[in-house]
Design a protein around this motif. Sequence first.
Motif, PDB file in Angstrom:
ATOM      1  N   ARG A   1     -11.428 -13.257   8.917  1.00  0.00           N
ATOM      2  CA  ARG A   1     -10.193 -12.797   9.553  1.00  0.00           C
ATOM      3  C   ARG A   1     -10.282 -11.359  10.039  1.00  0.00           C
ATOM      4  N   THR A   2     -11.344 -10.671   9.682  1.00  0.00           N
ATOM      5  CA  THR A   2     -11.449  -9.250   9.985  1.00  0.00           C
ATOM      6  C   THR A   2     -11.884  -9.053  11.430  1.00  0.00           C
ATOM      7  N   GLN A   3     -10.986  -8.584  12.244  1.00  0.00           N
ATOM      8  CA  GLN A   3     -11.258  -8.168  13.629  1.00  0.00           C
ATOM      9  C   GLN A   3     -10.187  -7.147  14.020  1.00  0.00           C
ATOM     10  N   LYS A   4     -10.356  -6.492  15.151  1.00  0.00           N
ATOM     11  CA  LYS A   4      -9.578  -5.291  15.446  1.00  0.00           C
ATOM     12  C   LYS A   4      -8.072  -5.534  15.538  1.00  0.00           C
ATOM     13  N   ASP A   5      -7.648  -6.752  15.867  1.00  0.00           N
ATOM     14  CA  ASP A   5      -6.216  -7.018  15.996  1.00  0.00           C
ATOM     15  C   ASP A   5      -5.580  -7.559  14.717  1.00  0.00           C
ATOM     16  N   PHE A   6      -6.377  -7.739  13.683  1.00  0.00           N
ATOM     17  CA  PHE A   6      -5.832  -8.253  12.424  1.00  0.00           C
ATOM     18  C   PHE A   6      -4.955  -7.193  11.753  1.00  0.00           C
ATOM     19  N   ARG A   7      -3.767  -7.605  11.295  1.00  0.00           N
ATOM     20  CA  ARG A   7      -2.816  -6.670  10.688  1.00  0.00           C
ATOM     21  C   ARG A   7      -3.176  -6.471   9.208  1.00  0.00           C
ATOM     22  N   ALA A   8      -4.231  -5.749   8.982  1.00  0.00           N
ATOM     23  CA  ALA A   8      -4.736  -5.572   7.618  1.00  0.00           C
ATOM     24  C   ALA A   8      -3.771  -4.758   6.760  1.00  0.00           C
ATOM     25  N   ARG A   9      -3.155  -3.755   7.360  1.00  0.00           N
ATOM     26  CA  ARG A   9      -2.246  -2.914   6.577  1.00  0.00           C
ATOM     27  C   ARG A   9      -1.079  -3.729   6.033  1.00  0.00           C
ATOM     28  N   ASN A  10      -0.498  -4.601   6.850  1.00  0.00           N
ATOM     29  CA  ASN A  10       0.614  -5.426   6.386  1.00  0.00           C
ATOM     30  C   ASN A  10       0.194  -6.326   5.228  1.00  0.00           C
ATOM     31  N   THR A  11      -0.993  -6.934   5.355  1.00  0.00           N
ATOM     32  CA  THR A  11      -1.467  -7.830   4.302  1.00  0.00           C
ATOM     33  C   THR A  11      -1.725  -7.075   3.006  1.00  0.00           C
ATOM     34  N   VAL A  12      -2.374  -5.911   3.111  1.00  0.00           N
ATOM     35  CA  VAL A  12      -2.693  -5.131   1.915  1.00  0.00           C
ATOM     36  C   VAL A  12      -1.424  -4.640   1.236  1.00  0.00           C
ATOM     37  N   GLU A  13      -0.481  -4.139   2.005  1.00  0.00           N
ATOM     38  CA  GLU A  13       0.742  -3.622   1.402  1.00  0.00           C
ATOM     39  C   GLU A  13       1.573  -4.737   0.772  1.00  0.00           C
ATOM     40  N   ALA A  14       1.597  -5.910   1.400  1.00  0.00           N
ATOM     41  CA  ALA A  14       2.318  -7.038   0.800  1.00  0.00           C
ATOM     42  C   ALA A  14       1.651  -7.468  -0.503  1.00  0.00           C
ATOM     43  N   THR A  15       0.314  -7.486  -0.512  1.00  0.00           N
ATOM     44  CA  THR A  15      -0.404  -7.860  -1.736  1.00  0.00           C
ATOM     45  C   THR A  15      -0.164  -6.850  -2.841  1.00  0.00           C
ATOM     46  N   VAL A  16      -0.211  -5.570  -2.503  1.00  0.00           N
ATOM     47  CA  VAL A  16       0.027  -4.527  -3.499  1.00  0.00           C
ATOM     48  C   VAL A  16       1.446  -4.625  -4.045  1.00  0.00           C
TER      49      VAL A  16
ATOM     50  N   VAL B   1       3.216  -7.339  -4.365  1.00  0.00           N
ATOM     51  CA  VAL B   1       3.235  -8.462  -5.305  1.00  0.00           C
ATOM     52  C   VAL B   1       2.600  -8.065  -6.634  1.00  0.00           C
ATOM     53  N   LEU B   2       1.476  -7.336  -6.580  1.00  0.00           N
ATOM     54  CA  LEU B   2       0.820  -6.893  -7.811  1.00  0.00           C
ATOM     55  C   LEU B   2       1.720  -5.957  -8.608  1.00  0.00           C
ATOM     56  N   LEU B   3       2.472  -5.102  -7.921  1.00  0.00           N
ATOM     57  CA  LEU B   3       3.390  -4.203  -8.617  1.00  0.00           C
ATOM     58  C   LEU B   3       4.524  -4.991  -9.279  1.00  0.00           C
ATOM     59  N   ILE B   4       5.008  -6.024  -8.585  1.00  0.00           N
ATOM     60  CA  ILE B   4       6.060  -6.860  -9.179  1.00  0.00           C
ATOM     61  C   ILE B   4       5.533  -7.565 -10.419  1.00  0.00           C
ATOM     62  N   VAL B   5       4.298  -8.067 -10.336  1.00  0.00           N
ATOM     63  CA  VAL B   5       3.696  -8.729 -11.491  1.00  0.00           C
ATOM     64  C   VAL B   5       3.549  -7.754 -12.650  1.00  0.00           C
ATOM     65  N   ALA B   6       3.087  -6.529 -12.343  1.00  0.00           N
ATOM     66  CA  ALA B   6       2.925  -5.529 -13.396  1.00  0.00           C
ATOM     67  C   ALA B   6       4.263  -5.173 -14.033  1.00  0.00           C
ATOM     68  N   ALA B   7       5.298  -5.074 -13.199  1.00  0.00           N
ATOM     69  CA  ALA B   7       6.622  -4.758 -13.745  1.00  0.00           C
ATOM     70  C   ALA B   7       7.190  -5.913 -14.556  1.00  0.00           C
ATOM     71  N   SER B   8       6.751  -7.124 -14.242  1.00  0.00           N
ATOM     72  CA  SER B   8       7.263  -8.304 -14.955  1.00  0.00           C
ATOM     73  C   SER B   8       6.593  -8.520 -16.299  1.00  0.00           C
ATOM     74  N   ILE B   9       5.455  -7.867 -16.517  1.00  0.00           N
ATOM     75  CA  ILE B   9       4.725  -8.100 -17.768  1.00  0.00           C
ATOM     76  C   ILE B   9       5.582  -7.718 -18.974  1.00  0.00           C
ATOM     77  N   ALA B  10       6.255  -6.553 -18.888  1.00  0.00           N
ATOM     78  CA  ALA B  10       7.090  -6.119 -20.011  1.00  0.00           C
ATOM     79  C   ALA B  10       8.213  -7.120 -20.282  1.00  0.00           C
ATOM     80  N   ILE B  11       8.830  -7.623 -19.196  1.00  0.00           N
ATOM     81  CA  ILE B  11       9.921  -8.596 -19.368  1.00  0.00           C
ATOM     82  C   ILE B  11       9.391  -9.887 -19.968  1.00  0.00           C
ATOM     83  N   LEU B  12       8.269 -10.372 -19.437  1.00  0.00           N
ATOM     84  CA  LEU B  12       7.707 -11.624 -19.946  1.00  0.00           C
ATOM     85  C   LEU B  12       7.241 -11.469 -21.387  1.00  0.00           C
ATOM     86  N   THR B  13       6.697 -10.297 -21.714  1.00  0.00           N
ATOM     87  CA  THR B  13       6.273 -10.061 -23.095  1.00  0.00           C
ATOM     88  C   THR B  13       7.471 -10.080 -24.033  1.00  0.00           C
TER      89      THR B  13
END
Length: 490
Positions: free
Chosen positions: A182-197, A199-211
Amino acid sequence: MPVFWIFVIITGLAAAGYVLGRGRALASAGGDQRNLHSLPSYYGSNAAIFTFVPAFLILLIWLVLQPIFISLTVQANIPDSVVPEGSTIGLVMSDVRRLADGLDTAVSQGVITDDYARSVRVDLTDIRARLGEAGVALGSNLTSEIMIAAQRFRSMTNTGNLIKTIVVLLIALGGLGYALSRTQKDFRARNTVEATVRVLLIVAASIAILTTIGIVLSLIFNTIEFFFLYPIGDFFGSLTWSPSFGGGSDLGVWPLLWGTLYISVIALLVAVPIGLFSAIYLSEYASPAVRSVAKPMLEVLAGIPTIVYGLFALLTVGPMLVDAFGDDGYLGLGWMQGGTAVMTAGLVMGIMLIPFVSSLSDDIINAVPQAMRDGSLGLGATHSETVRQVILPAALPGIVGAVLLAASRAIGETMIVVLGAGAAARISANPFDAMTTITAKIVSQLTGDADFASPEVLVAFALGMTLFVITLGLNVFALYIVRKYREQYE
């Protein structure tokens, strides 16, 4: 392959993915990053994320589910006749796992061969001797059925580890290939990375609640199981705590609850005035030079291990109180019969809690706006009147929070109680009597080889649930106080 090396490999693949993704993006833009939709680092990060994150999540899930699946499968094939009278299938499975680990140890040390470990015609006396050479201790109830179960457990574990290695590495390579495709000059990499990050932050914040949810559920289920075996009316209605693993126990919670609250109240009577006055002095009266020395020295108390406080209570504070209030004490009162008492544990615990109250209160008092001080002084109030009538009311919600934090810490303390207060479960108003707390009894009930199906062990979870409800009530009360007084200053 060991988990450590799997982690190292997928981390290395992620690093390689970052370099390849960044380079591929720049190559698609003709070497000019101005032609890219996102910065080159985003393309590299996208490849690294798709390489590492899915593989790492699968690895974690596999590590959790594989032992459970193997244990249930092996346990289902163990005949009931293997379980000795008075034992449980859980203890038999412990022997199976211990023997399987022992076979792996012996094979790795070269004491036995892998074919010998998998042989269906192994002499039990010989295998015990060989494992003894490898330093593996086995129980006395080694039978052919346990040996077969251990061999099955070991075989399934080795097979599962091999499949785990292959699957995780294939997922990492597949993620790397997908990201690079998928890596080519028109790929919106920043949007994908920020959305993934995100999600990871939400998961990290949920660990305390789930624990927290997991802890509460484990307490609830085991508490319900306890009340199936022991009447809830006797637990909350009896004033006697007398466990007996042979049967006929009287498991009333009130002696333990009384000791817990009594020691906590004494500790707070020591910690709150000293800690609060220390915070007022450090924040309002002390010079910068004095503050720079006194505050760190005061906070050193928070770094002392609780076992040290327990020894201090046992060896120093207890004998001092006996010398003052004992039968032969210089006050001649005869109130205290031994060094372990509620007063001993309460005083030492109060000393331990001073930095909790002082540091938090100091930070809260310093957070009061300077304009409130200036306005009070401008209206003619003295410094002490400003502290008493302006600063402390404004900081009261935070101070209440600090006191409640100290109370929760006192309720959950164990080592000071074990060494300083004694082990007697009784209801007495004399602070110089030996008593105990809920946390100390939780430790004693779960220590040893007791059967977890007995009410004498499951009562520990009911005691833990009682502490949880008390702490929750304290937090709700603190929230009410904070909201009530905060409205006056906003």
